[in-house]
Write a protein that holds these residues in place. Structure first.
Motif, PDB file in Angstrom:
ATOM      1  N   SER A  76      43.588  44.562  39.176  1.00 19.10           N
ATOM      2  CA  SER A  76      44.505  45.695  39.207  1.00 19.10           C
ATOM      3  C   SER A  76      44.136  46.650  40.336  1.00 19.10           C
ATOM      4  O   SER A  76      42.974  47.029  40.469  1.00 19.10           O
ATOM      5  CB  SER A  76      44.459  46.422  37.859  1.00 19.10           C
ATOM      6  OG  SER A  76      45.292  47.548  37.892  1.00 19.10           O
ATOM      7  N   ASP A  77      45.087  47.003  41.140  1.00 20.88           N
ATOM      8  CA  ASP A  77      45.001  47.923  42.284  1.00 20.88           C
ATOM      9  C   ASP A  77      44.100  47.430  43.424  1.00 20.88           C
ATOM     10  O   ASP A  77      43.706  48.207  44.277  1.00 20.88           O
ATOM     11  CB  ASP A  77      44.622  49.349  41.849  1.00 20.88           C
ATOM     12  CG  ASP A  77      43.130  49.606  41.678  1.00 20.88           C
ATOM     13  OD1 ASP A  77      42.361  48.656  41.474  1.00 20.88           O
ATOM     14  OD2 ASP A  77      42.721  50.787  41.749  1.00 20.88           O
ATOM     15  N   LYS A  78      43.780  46.127  43.457  1.00 22.82           N
ATOM     16  CA  LYS A  78      42.956  45.588  44.547  1.00 22.82           C
ATOM     17  C   LYS A  78      43.860  44.992  45.634  1.00 22.82           C
ATOM     18  O   LYS A  78      44.916  44.435  45.358  1.00 22.82           O
ATOM     19  CB  LYS A  78      41.995  44.497  44.047  1.00 22.82           C
ATOM     20  CG  LYS A  78      41.052  44.947  42.939  1.00 22.82           C
ATOM     21  CD  LYS A  78      40.301  46.201  43.241  1.00 22.82           C
ATOM     22  CE  LYS A  78      39.346  46.606  42.150  1.00 22.82           C
ATOM     23  NZ  LYS A  78      39.960  46.968  40.873  1.00 22.82           N
ATOM     24  N   ASP A  79      43.415  45.133  46.868  1.00 24.72           N
ATOM     25  CA  ASP A  79      44.171  44.629  48.013  1.00 24.72           C
ATOM     26  C   ASP A  79      43.603  43.329  48.568  1.00 24.72           C
ATOM     27  O   ASP A  79      44.322  42.546  49.183  1.00 24.72           O
ATOM     28  CB  ASP A  79      44.158  45.680  49.134  1.00 24.72           C
ATOM     29  CG  ASP A  79      44.746  46.993  48.684  1.00 24.72           C
ATOM     30  OD1 ASP A  79      45.940  47.021  48.328  1.00 24.72           O
ATOM     31  OD2 ASP A  79      44.004  48.003  48.674  1.00 24.72           O
ATOM     32  N   LEU A  80      42.317  43.129  48.363  1.00 27.63           N
ATOM     33  CA  LEU A  80      41.601  42.001  48.944  1.00 27.63           C
ATOM     34  C   LEU A  80      40.498  41.610  47.979  1.00 27.63           C
ATOM     35  O   LEU A  80      39.890  42.482  47.363  1.00 27.63           O
ATOM     36  CB  LEU A  80      40.981  42.483  50.261  1.00 27.63           C
ATOM     37  CG  LEU A  80      40.676  41.536  51.392  1.00 27.63           C
ATOM     38  CD1 LEU A  80      41.938  40.841  51.874  1.00 27.63           C
ATOM     39  CD2 LEU A  80      40.043  42.310  52.540  1.00 27.63           C
ATOM     40  N   VAL A  81      40.234  40.306  47.850  1.00 29.13           N
ATOM     41  CA  VAL A  81      39.205  39.849  46.917  1.00 29.13           C
ATOM     42  C   VAL A  81      38.290  38.846  47.610  1.00 29.13           C
ATOM     43  O   VAL A  81      38.752  37.973  48.361  1.00 29.13           O
ATOM     44  CB  VAL A  81      39.838  39.204  45.661  1.00 29.13           C
ATOM     45  CG1 VAL A  81      38.766  38.626  44.749  1.00 29.13           C
ATOM     46  CG2 VAL A  81      40.678  40.232  44.901  1.00 29.13           C
ATOM     47  N   ILE A  82      36.999  38.982  47.329  1.00 31.06           N
ATOM     48  CA  ILE A  82      35.996  38.031  47.811  1.00 31.06           C
ATOM     49  C   ILE A  82      35.234  37.531  46.590  1.00 31.06           C
ATOM     50  O   ILE A  82      34.652  38.328  45.848  1.00 31.06           O
ATOM     51  CB  ILE A  82      35.026  38.694  48.809  1.00 31.06           C
ATOM     52  CG1 ILE A  82      35.799  39.231  50.014  1.00 31.06           C
ATOM     53  CG2 ILE A  82      33.935  37.709  49.228  1.00 31.06           C
ATOM     54  CD1 ILE A  82      34.971  40.111  50.941  1.00 31.06           C
ATOM     55  N   ALA A  83      35.268  36.222  46.378  1.00 33.38           N
ATOM     56  CA  ALA A  83      34.547  35.613  45.261  1.00 33.38           C
ATOM     57  C   ALA A  83      33.306  34.919  45.799  1.00 33.38           C
ATOM     58  O   ALA A  83      33.399  34.104  46.711  1.00 33.38           O
ATOM     59  CB  ALA A  83      35.442  34.612  44.528  1.00 33.38           C
ATOM     60  N   GLY A  84      32.170  35.245  45.204  1.00 32.03           N
ATOM     61  CA  GLY A  84      30.916  34.661  45.666  1.00 32.03           C
ATOM     62  C   GLY A  84      29.940  34.474  44.527  1.00 32.03           C
ATOM     63  O   GLY A  84      28.817  34.948  44.597  1.00 32.03           O
ATOM     64  N   THR A  85      30.396  33.804  43.476  1.00 30.37           N
ATOM     65  CA  THR A  85      29.489  33.541  42.360  1.00 30.37           C
ATOM     66  C   THR A  85      28.882  32.154  42.530  1.00 30.37           C
ATOM     67  O   THR A  85      29.322  31.372  43.367  1.00 30.37           O
ATOM     68  CB  THR A  85      30.227  33.603  41.004  1.00 30.37           C
ATOM     69  OG1 THR A  85      30.984  32.416  40.818  1.00 30.37           O
ATOM     70  CG2 THR A  85      31.116  34.831  40.907  1.00 30.37           C
ATOM     71  N   ASN A  86      27.896  31.836  41.691  1.00 31.11           N
ATOM     72  CA  ASN A  86      27.321  30.484  41.730  1.00 31.11           C
ATOM     73  C   ASN A  86      27.969  29.590  40.675  1.00 31.11           C
ATOM     74  O   ASN A  86      27.459  28.534  40.353  1.00 31.11           O
ATOM     75  CB  ASN A  86      25.802  30.532  41.557  1.00 31.11           C
ATOM     76  CG  ASN A  86      25.390  31.171  40.239  1.00 31.11           C
ATOM     77  OD1 ASN A  86      26.236  31.560  39.434  1.00 31.11           O
ATOM     78  ND2 ASN A  86      24.096  31.283  40.013  1.00 31.11           N
ATOM     79  N   ASP A  87      29.121  30.033  40.167  1.00 30.28           N
ATOM     80  CA  ASP A  87      29.851  29.283  39.151  1.00 30.28           C
ATOM     81  C   ASP A  87      31.206  28.872  39.725  1.00 30.28           C
ATOM     82  O   ASP A  87      32.106  29.699  39.883  1.00 30.28           O
ATOM     83  CB  ASP A  87      30.034  30.165  37.908  1.00 30.28           C
ATOM     84  CG  ASP A  87      30.671  29.430  36.744  1.00 30.28           C
ATOM     85  OD1 ASP A  87      31.496  28.518  36.969  1.00 30.28           O
ATOM     86  OD2 ASP A  87      30.358  29.792  35.592  1.00 30.28           O
ATOM     87  N   LYS A  88      31.359  27.585  40.030  1.00 33.63           N
ATOM     88  CA  LYS A  88      32.582  27.088  40.669  1.00 33.63           C
ATOM     89  C   LYS A  88      33.816  27.349  39.812  1.00 33.63           C
ATOM     90  O   LYS A  88      34.900  27.619  40.334  1.00 33.63           O
ATOM     91  CB  LYS A  88      32.464  25.602  40.988  1.00 33.63           C
ATOM     92  CG  LYS A  88      31.499  25.308  42.114  1.00 33.63           C
ATOM     93  CD  LYS A  88      31.406  23.819  42.400  1.00 33.63           C
ATOM     94  CE  LYS A  88      30.302  23.524  43.364  1.00 33.63           C
ATOM     95  NZ  LYS A  88      30.731  23.314  44.710  1.00 33.63           N
ATOM     96  N   ALA A  89      33.673  27.298  38.502  1.00 33.84           N
ATOM     97  CA  ALA A  89      34.816  27.534  37.612  1.00 33.84           C
ATOM     98  C   ALA A  89      35.280  28.988  37.715  1.00 33.84           C
ATOM     99  O   ALA A  89      36.487  29.265  37.732  1.00 33.84           O
ATOM    100  CB  ALA A  89      34.455  27.185  36.172  1.00 33.84           C
ATOM    101  N   VAL A  90      34.334  29.926  37.788  1.00 37.71           N
ATOM    102  CA  VAL A  90      34.693  31.338  37.937  1.00 37.71           C
ATOM    103  C   VAL A  90      35.368  31.556  39.290  1.00 37.71           C
ATOM    104  O   VAL A  90      36.408  32.221  39.380  1.00 37.71           O
ATOM    105  CB  VAL A  90      33.460  32.262  37.780  1.00 37.71           C
ATOM    106  CG1 VAL A  90      33.794  33.697  38.161  1.00 37.71           C
ATOM    107  CG2 VAL A  90      32.924  32.187  36.361  1.00 37.71           C
TER     108      VAL A  90
END
Length: 188
Positions: A75-89
């Motif tokens: 909510s209210d985000k313009d850009l997202v960076i995913a960098g977890t060690n869980d491929k499913a997440v």
């Protein structure tokens, strides 16, 4: 063939979500702050490194949420960076971003990315972004180091002089561009 369209975004005008509080989250947070120190950033992760906490203490525009990722954080985000060690997440983040029409980068997973984070050379106001189309971030990093070494620190003075000249030029856009092209021919 590299079909990427390079752009520079004003990250300080955006609200960025980083999902992941480990080493990759720290790396992405540091890169974002290095280019846009006033960026508004929310970082979500069940576990958050101490280095990230220290950065958040120094910067009031960083909000830490120590919880597992959920799509409500988009909510209210313009850009997202995913960098977890869980491929499913990471995959869930990407799917949720697609559903919300939010651009997403999933670290080390080019197929899930709408954009890549480039390796960046900075010399004053000059900024050069380097991309290998997701093939080798290590090569981009090494090439950045080479460029940083060979580009003179005096480039800022050159940029300042060109700005001054541009501001003094008379005429329409085309006339100004022709004159600036003539002046900068020496850079070849």
């Amino acid at each position: 063939m590299n079909t990427l369209f390079p752009i520079f975004v004003k990250a300080e005008n955006l609200h960025t979500l980083i999902v992941g509080g480990g080493y990759v989250g720290l790396e992405k947070l540091t890169a974002l702050l290095g280019n846009a120190p006033a960026a508004r950033i929310t970082l979500v992760a069940p576990d958050i490194r101490d280095e990230i906490r220290e950065l958040a203490q120094q910067n009031p525009k960083i909000q830490l949420v120590q919880e597992p990722y959920h799509s409500i954080y988009l909510s209210d985000k313009d850009l997202v960076i995913a960098g977890t060690n869980d491929k499913a997440v990471n995959k869930q983040v990407q799917l949720d971003c697609k559903a919300h029409r939010i651009l997403v980068n999933v670290a080390d997973t080019p197929d899930l990315c709408d954009f890549y984070l480039s390796s960046v050379v900075k010399k004053g106001d000059l900024k050069i972004a380097i991309s290998t189309n997701g093939k080798s971030p290590t090569f981009a990093k090494r090439f950045r180091e080479v460029l940083e070494e060979i580009l003179p620190d005096s480039l800022q003075e050159t940029l300042d002089n060109l700005t001054s000249i541009r501001n003094q030029l008379k005429g329409d856009f085309v006339q100004k561009m022709e004159k600036l092209n003539e002046i900068t021919k020496v850079l070849r």
